[in-house]
Design an enzyme around this catalytic site. Structure first.
Site, PDB file in Angstrom:
ATOM      1  N   LYS A  80      -2.393  -6.247  -1.886  1.00 41.55           N
ATOM      2  CA  LYS A  80      -2.760  -7.269  -1.975  1.00 41.55           C
ATOM      3  C   LYS A  80      -4.292  -7.399  -2.092  1.00 41.55           C
ATOM      4  O   LYS A  80      -4.811  -8.221  -2.695  1.00 41.55           O
ATOM      5  CB  LYS A  80      -2.138  -8.254  -1.066  1.00 41.55           C
ATOM      6  CG  LYS A  80      -0.704  -8.471  -1.281  1.00 41.55           C
ATOM      7  CD  LYS A  80      -0.042  -9.722  -0.072  1.00 41.55           C
ATOM      8  CE  LYS A  80       1.469  -9.566  -0.513  1.00 41.55           C
ATOM      9  NZ  LYS A  80       2.029 -10.558   0.381  1.00 41.55           N
ATOM     10  N   ASP A 116       1.443 -17.138  -1.408  1.00 45.14           N
ATOM     11  CA  ASP A 116       2.135 -16.782  -0.060  1.00 45.14           C
ATOM     12  C   ASP A 116       2.199 -18.040   0.823  1.00 45.14           C
ATOM     13  O   ASP A 116       2.884 -18.525   1.343  1.00 45.14           O
ATOM     14  CB  ASP A 116       1.575 -15.714   0.531  1.00 45.14           C
ATOM     15  CG  ASP A 116       2.421 -14.494   0.180  1.00 45.14           C
ATOM     16  OD1 ASP A 116       3.584 -14.512  -0.513  1.00 45.14           O
ATOM     17  OD2 ASP A 116       1.622 -13.426   0.188  1.00 45.14           O
TER      18      ASP A 116
END
Ligand code: NAP
Length: 290
Positions: A80, A116
């Site tokens: 990420k 997220d």
């Protein structure tokens, strides 16, 4: 009239992928392909696994996906942050969190997003609509903890404490969040003070991997769980972790991690297709799979 794709199918097709390590069991392909089918689309989903023999690093996988015409990719652990250098732009959330979980390719280049945190908040509102955000403890200061902590503060959490087995990432995350939301709302605390933190907390989020099959157990002593403390686990496999089971027995309202998985995919699907899919049907898809 419906467009016809080059394969001759009446259903327009597009290809997306997932970049990460050990992703062969990912549920993202199922969520995306079923949602696409409900909208008359054919979604081809490719797993670009860092651990597959001969695969390159995350930046190379992003470049390959783009060169091969994918519409975009999801990004998961441990990529990420390592994909950031090859992106052309970041959404405001991704910029603030310092990590991406979705990349969209278009004529303007590669744009990184982070769904997220917003996925977690949508799951919280859906699964625990009355959850009080007065004092929230986030356990785990990795990529998921950072996104969720950011979204909780953006969503109105009055005070947030970050704890981690390693104090260094907790300190860095608290400093980053303080810069954006104010030092009076965020602090880090040593794990040895967990009991005191939870005594006053209204909510707890487990953003550590503890509870997954590879890291079994419960990250919080059962004696610290009490009614009045809602407990959310980001771990989604198993659906009921040891933490959630113990929390339920202690009278805590609980939130499993599957909701976050679905709601971040809802937003990812919208970014890839421009269509907002039906979250309830995606939750049902997940329930049949887990
Ligand atoms: P990560 O980058 O490895 O971060 C986890 C952090 O928790 C690390 O700093 C780790 O410290 C710390 N930690 C581990 N055990 C701990 C303990 N017992 N007490 C306190 N801190 C502890 O992982 P991540 O990518 O943030 O993911 C965390 C979890 O969230 C994973 O289970 C992942 O599957 C889940 N997740 C779920 C979703 C969803 O959609 N539901 C989305 C993203 C992530 P060390 O590095 O020192 O061990």
């Amino acid at each position: 009239m419906r467009a016809v794709d080059p394969s001759g199918s009446a259903h327009p097709a597009y290809t997306i992928g997932l970049i990460g390590a050990g992703i062969q069991g990912s549920l993202s392909p199922l969520l995306h392909t079923r949602a696409a089918a409900r909208h008359g689309l054919r979604c081809h989903y490719r797993l670009l696994d860092l651990k597959e023999p001969g695969t390159a690093g995350a930046p190379e996988l992003v470049a390959r996906a783009r060169a091969e015409g994918l519409r975009g990719v999801g990004v998961t652990h441990p990529c990420k942050q390592s994909v950031l250098p090859v992106l052309d732009r970041l959404s405001p959330e991704a910029e603030a969190i310092g990590a991406v979980n979705t990349i969209v390719f278009d004529a303007q280049g590669a744009t990184g997003h982070n769904t997220d945190g917003t996925g977690f908040m949508a799951s919280l509102r859906h699964g625990l609509p009355g959850a009080r955000l007065d004092r929230v403890a986030v356990l785990g200061a990795g990529g998921a903890g950072a996104a969720v902590a950011h979204a909780l503060l953006a969503g109105g959490a009055r005070r947030l404490t970050v704890l981690d087995a390693d104090p260094a990432p907790a300190g860095r995350l608290a400093a980053r969040l303080s810069a954006g939301f104010g030092g009076d709302r965020v602090r880090d605390a040593p794990l040895t003070t967990l009991a005191a933190v939870l005594e006053r907390a209204t909510g707890l989020v487990n953003a550590t991997p503890v509870g997954m099959p590879g890291s079994p157990g419960c990250p919080v002593p059962a004696r610290l769980l009490r009614p009045g403390l809602w407990v959310a686990d980001l771990v989604y496999r198993p659906a009921e972790t040891e933490l959630l089971s113990l929390a339920g027995k202690a009278g805590c309202p609980t939130l499993p991690g599957g909701g976050m998985l679905v709601f971040q995919a809802v937003e990812g699907f919208r970014l890839f297709t421009g269509i907002r899919p039906d979250a309830r049907r995606m939750l049902a898809d997940l329930a049949t799979a887990v």
